[in-house]
Design an enzyme around this catalytic site. Sequence first.
Site, PDB file in Angstrom:
ATOM      1  N   LYS A  95       0.815  -1.221   0.000  1.00 25.83           N
ATOM      2  CA  LYS A  95       0.000   0.000   0.000  1.00 25.83           C
ATOM      3  C   LYS A  95       0.847   1.269   0.000  1.00 25.83           C
ATOM      4  CE  LYS A  95      -4.385  -1.601   1.806  1.00 25.83           C
ATOM      5  NZ  LYS A  95      -5.385  -1.479   2.867  1.00 25.83           N
ATOM      6  N   LYS A 103      -6.131 -10.290  -6.156  1.00 22.05           N
ATOM      7  CA  LYS A 103      -7.257 -10.591  -5.298  1.00 22.05           C
ATOM      8  C   LYS A 103      -8.523  -9.878  -5.773  1.00 22.05           C
ATOM      9  CE  LYS A 103      -8.306 -10.079  -0.687  1.00 22.05           C
ATOM     10  NZ  LYS A 103      -8.165  -9.580   0.651  1.00 22.05           N
ATOM     11  N   LYS A 121     -12.233  -4.560  -3.398  1.00 18.81           N
ATOM     12  CA  LYS A 121     -13.233  -3.496  -3.498  1.00 18.81           C
ATOM     13  C   LYS A 121     -12.785  -2.418  -4.477  1.00 18.81           C
ATOM     14  CE  LYS A 121     -14.577  -4.247   1.207  1.00 18.81           C
ATOM     15  NZ  LYS A 121     -14.368  -3.853   2.589  1.00 18.81           N
TER      16      LYS A 121
END
Length: 331
Positions: free
Chosen positions: A114, A197, A200
């Site tokens: 991140k 993955k 969202k």
Amino acid sequence: MKTKKVMLTGVRPSGNLTLGNYLGAIKNFVDRQEENNSYIFIADLHAITSYIEPSKLKESVYNCVAMYLSCGVKPEKTKIFKQSDVLQHGTLGFIMTFQTKMGELSRMTQFKYKSQNCGKSGVDTGLFVYPTLMVADILLYNTNIVPVGKDQQQHVELTRDLAQRFNNRYSKVFVEPQTYVSPVANKVLNLQNPLEKMNKSDSGDNKGTIFLLDDLEVVKKKIMSAKTDSLNKVCFDEINQPGISNLIGILSKITGETYKEIENRFSGRGYGEFKKEVAEEVVKLLANIQQRYKTFNNKEYLDKILFSGAKKARVVASKTLKRVTKAIGLN
Ligand code: TRP
């Protein structure tokens, strides 16, 4: 009577939940909520590790609780609450941060991943220290089992390390938790990019991500146009056929069949038929969840559930924190 194990998990209230959240974590939890002493909470403090508009945060929390209930969490069996309603999370998080090495936090793969995208504005400290808040979340409730997706397992391992360190340094206050790893691999991948993955935040117009509240026709389309491979054979092979393997994984988690059973059932049949069945099963599952969502999506009702959940959680959390401050010499 055998004492029940404590099972706890948390989910960030950031936007809609996905099929990946459901099959990777929530379903495991729901299936075990009665055999354990269960807690589930909305990690709203974790949500503010990077800026989120206040009104949006509030909406997302309600949305998230309604979603959990729709996914089968039962407030009479599971204590469901908001992290920020139980102040002990912040206090223990602070204390645990002080027990942690910079190196331990720098090694967290989620942090590394991140922080790459932070650009010029710099990396938020929140992103760096948020695992120690998660450590506190887990330790406050004497948790034995933490059912999470693979991306969170490293944080649970950190929890175990820090619990051990604290217990050795001060006195045996904390229970060392285990992660729960589902017997089938529990990662659900992006339908368009099965090397990533199902997330969202999907960079490809959400074509690869199924949201639990997606229109059911759209869901069908997303699955029928999922990226597949060229073998045209329904067999589980993550390396040569990541797309099909992902769909086999999804189907297996919904129907409870093993990969082998699915492969046998579809032997000699093409991708089209297979995808059609995956689509039908997913649509059936989501139709049920969406029906329930309509009933639960009521703020007054949700406030009551959260109020009573936090009240029960606080009793346990405050006992643990008292033991911690006593052990440290802060009381
Ligand atoms: N960090 C988790 C996530 O990003 C959410 C979370 C916060 C959590 N605290 C937790 C999960 C404690 C399990 C246990 O998804």
